[in-house]
Design a protein around this motif. Sequence first.
Motif, PDB file in Angstrom:
ATOM      1  N   SER A 150    -124.895  64.546 -26.463  1.00  6.94           N
ATOM      2  CA  SER A 150    -123.791  63.895 -25.746  1.00  6.94           C
ATOM      3  C   SER A 150    -124.075  62.408 -25.562  1.00  6.94           C
ATOM      4  N   ILE A 151    -122.997  61.614 -25.588  1.00  7.80           N
ATOM      5  CA  ILE A 151    -123.122  60.202 -25.243  1.00  7.80           C
ATOM      6  C   ILE A 151    -122.653  60.025 -23.800  1.00  7.80           C
ATOM      7  N   TYR A 152    -122.944  58.855 -23.225  1.00  5.71           N
ATOM      8  CA  TYR A 152    -122.646  58.624 -21.807  1.00  5.71           C
ATOM      9  C   TYR A 152    -121.225  58.082 -21.664  1.00  5.71           C
ATOM     10  N   LYS A 153    -120.406  58.814 -20.919  1.00  9.56           N
ATOM     11  CA  LYS A 153    -119.013  58.401 -20.729  1.00  9.56           C
ATOM     12  C   LYS A 153    -118.758  58.144 -19.246  1.00  9.56           C
ATOM     13  N   PRO A 154    -118.769  56.872 -18.821  1.00  7.48           N
ATOM     14  CA  PRO A 154    -118.533  56.566 -17.406  1.00  7.48           C
ATOM     15  C   PRO A 154    -117.203  57.134 -16.925  1.00  7.48           C
ATOM     16  N   ASP A 155    -117.219  57.635 -15.695  1.00  7.42           N
ATOM     17  CA  ASP A 155    -116.002  58.122 -15.034  1.00  7.42           C
ATOM     18  C   ASP A 155    -115.372  59.314 -15.754  1.00  7.42           C
ATOM     19  N   LYS A 156    -116.147  60.007 -16.591  1.00  5.64           N
ATOM     20  CA  LYS A 156    -115.658  61.231 -17.232  1.00  5.64           C
ATOM     21  C   LYS A 156    -116.439  62.408 -16.662  1.00  5.64           C
ATOM     22  N   ARG A 157    -115.794  63.569 -16.615  1.00  7.76           N
ATOM     23  CA  ARG A 157    -116.447  64.752 -16.061  1.00  7.76           C
ATOM     24  C   ARG A 157    -116.548  65.834 -17.134  1.00  7.76           C
ATOM     25  N   GLY A 158    -117.768  66.311 -17.357  1.00 11.31           N
ATOM     26  CA  GLY A 158    -117.956  67.516 -18.150  1.00 11.31           C
ATOM     27  C   GLY A 158    -117.925  67.336 -19.650  1.00 11.31           C
ATOM     28  N   GLU A 159    -118.118  66.126 -20.146  1.00  8.70           N
ATOM     29  CA  GLU A 159    -118.149  65.942 -21.602  1.00  8.70           C
ATOM     30  C   GLU A 159    -119.589  66.099 -22.088  1.00  8.70           C
ATOM     31  N   GLY A 160    -120.074  67.328 -22.006  1.00  3.84           N
ATOM     32  CA  GLY A 160    -121.461  67.602 -22.387  1.00  3.84           C
ATOM     33  C   GLY A 160    -122.393  67.781 -21.209  1.00  3.84           C
ATOM     34  N   TRP A 161    -121.886  67.578 -19.985  1.00  6.30           N
ATOM     35  CA  TRP A 161    -122.691  67.791 -18.776  1.00  6.30           C
ATOM     36  C   TRP A 161    -122.032  68.884 -17.931  1.00  6.30           C
ATOM     37  N   LEU A 162    -122.802  69.901 -17.577  1.00  6.50           N
ATOM     38  CA  LEU A 162    -122.308  71.000 -16.746  1.00  6.50           C
ATOM     39  C   LEU A 162    -123.220  71.174 -15.543  1.00  6.50           C
ATOM     40  N   LYS A 163    -122.660  71.704 -14.461  1.00  9.39           N
ATOM     41  CA  LYS A 163    -123.493  72.017 -13.294  1.00  9.39           C
ATOM     42  C   LYS A 163    -123.293  73.474 -12.914  1.00  9.39           C
ATOM     43  N   ILE A 164    -124.388  74.097 -12.528  1.00  9.49           N
ATOM     44  CA  ILE A 164    -124.351  75.502 -12.119  1.00  9.49           C
ATOM     45  C   ILE A 164    -125.052  75.605 -10.773  1.00  9.49           C
ATOM     46  N   LYS A 165    -124.298  76.022  -9.767  1.00  8.65           N
ATOM     47  CA  LYS A 165    -124.864  76.248  -8.434  1.00  8.65           C
ATOM     48  C   LYS A 165    -124.831  77.747  -8.163  1.00  8.65           C
ATOM     49  N   PRO A 166    -125.689  78.224  -7.257  1.00  8.62           N
ATOM     50  CA  PRO A 166    -125.700  79.664  -6.964  1.00  8.62           C
ATOM     51  C   PRO A 166    -124.318  80.210  -6.615  1.00  8.62           C
ATOM     52  N   GLU A 167    -123.522  79.416  -5.863  1.00  4.55           N
ATOM     53  CA  GLU A 167    -122.224  79.958  -5.435  1.00  4.55           C
ATOM     54  C   GLU A 167    -121.215  80.014  -6.578  1.00  4.55           C
ATOM     55  N   TYR A 168    -121.519  79.328  -7.715  1.00  2.53           N
ATOM     56  CA  TYR A 168    -120.601  79.403  -8.849  1.00  2.53           C
ATOM     57  C   TYR A 168    -120.759  80.717  -9.609  1.00  2.53           C
ATOM     58  N   VAL A 169    -121.869  81.391  -9.416  1.00  2.00           N
ATOM     59  CA  VAL A 169    -122.180  82.563 -10.233  1.00  2.00           C
ATOM     60  C   VAL A 169    -121.555  83.790  -9.595  1.00  2.00           C
ATOM     61  N   GLY A 170    -120.531  84.322 -10.241  1.00  5.90           N
ATOM     62  CA  GLY A 170    -119.825  85.450  -9.665  1.00  5.90           C
ATOM     63  C   GLY A 170    -120.468  86.768 -10.046  1.00  5.90           C
TER      64      GLY A 170
END
Length: 219
Positions: free
Chosen positions: A199-219
């Motif tokens: 992935s390349i760095y895209k300012p002010d963009k969300r989720g273009e190759g970057w994901l986040k996983i928190k415990p509460e996201y896991v169903g």
Amino acid sequence: VSIELFSAFKPMLAAVANIRNVEKQMGNSPFYIETKLDGERIQLHKDGDVYKYFSRNAFEYTQQFGGSPLEGSLTPHIHNAFKRDIVSCILDGEMMAYNPTAETFMQKGSKFDIKKLMNDSELQTCFCVFDVLLANNRKLGKETLKHRHEILQTIFTPINGRIHVVPKTEVRTMQQVVGALNDAIDSREEGIMVKDPLSIYKPDKRGEGWLKIKPEYVG
């Protein structure tokens, strides 16, 4: 959005991920896992002895963290960490509160404000860096994350409790993601980040190759 020295930009953000789809979202290729740090997203701009710090919403915190090696809660402690051949750089990371006695990071909800942390506190300011966007006036946003991470290793020498490089672990399976998330939960971390090495760095963009996983996201 152009990235310029001493000009605040809105950082690249991660999208919420479903752990079951991670392999597919990463193109069934190897990807990175990082610990998701629970601090303040800060970008550091440096040119010689001049430093500026900005938050993700482009507020300036230079007065707090230090505009020169002679002032602030952080700059005097990290100025000499930079390699001699590095004159200018822009670093993206998380500003954390570190407890040197316990050798642990404090979570953001622990009744302190990293942007107001004073030198007489038992906590100290620590910058955990996960990206580099400029080095000696060379812009790096269009380089792959893999290449940027290699360059990041050449910018400064980490100082424990003051300036760290956030480790990246290369994995390729959902099982490894589950294992990393469980480790993060055991360590009381906020969760994990999953990033595409290409992935390349895209300012002010969300989720273009970057994901986040928190415990509460896991169903």
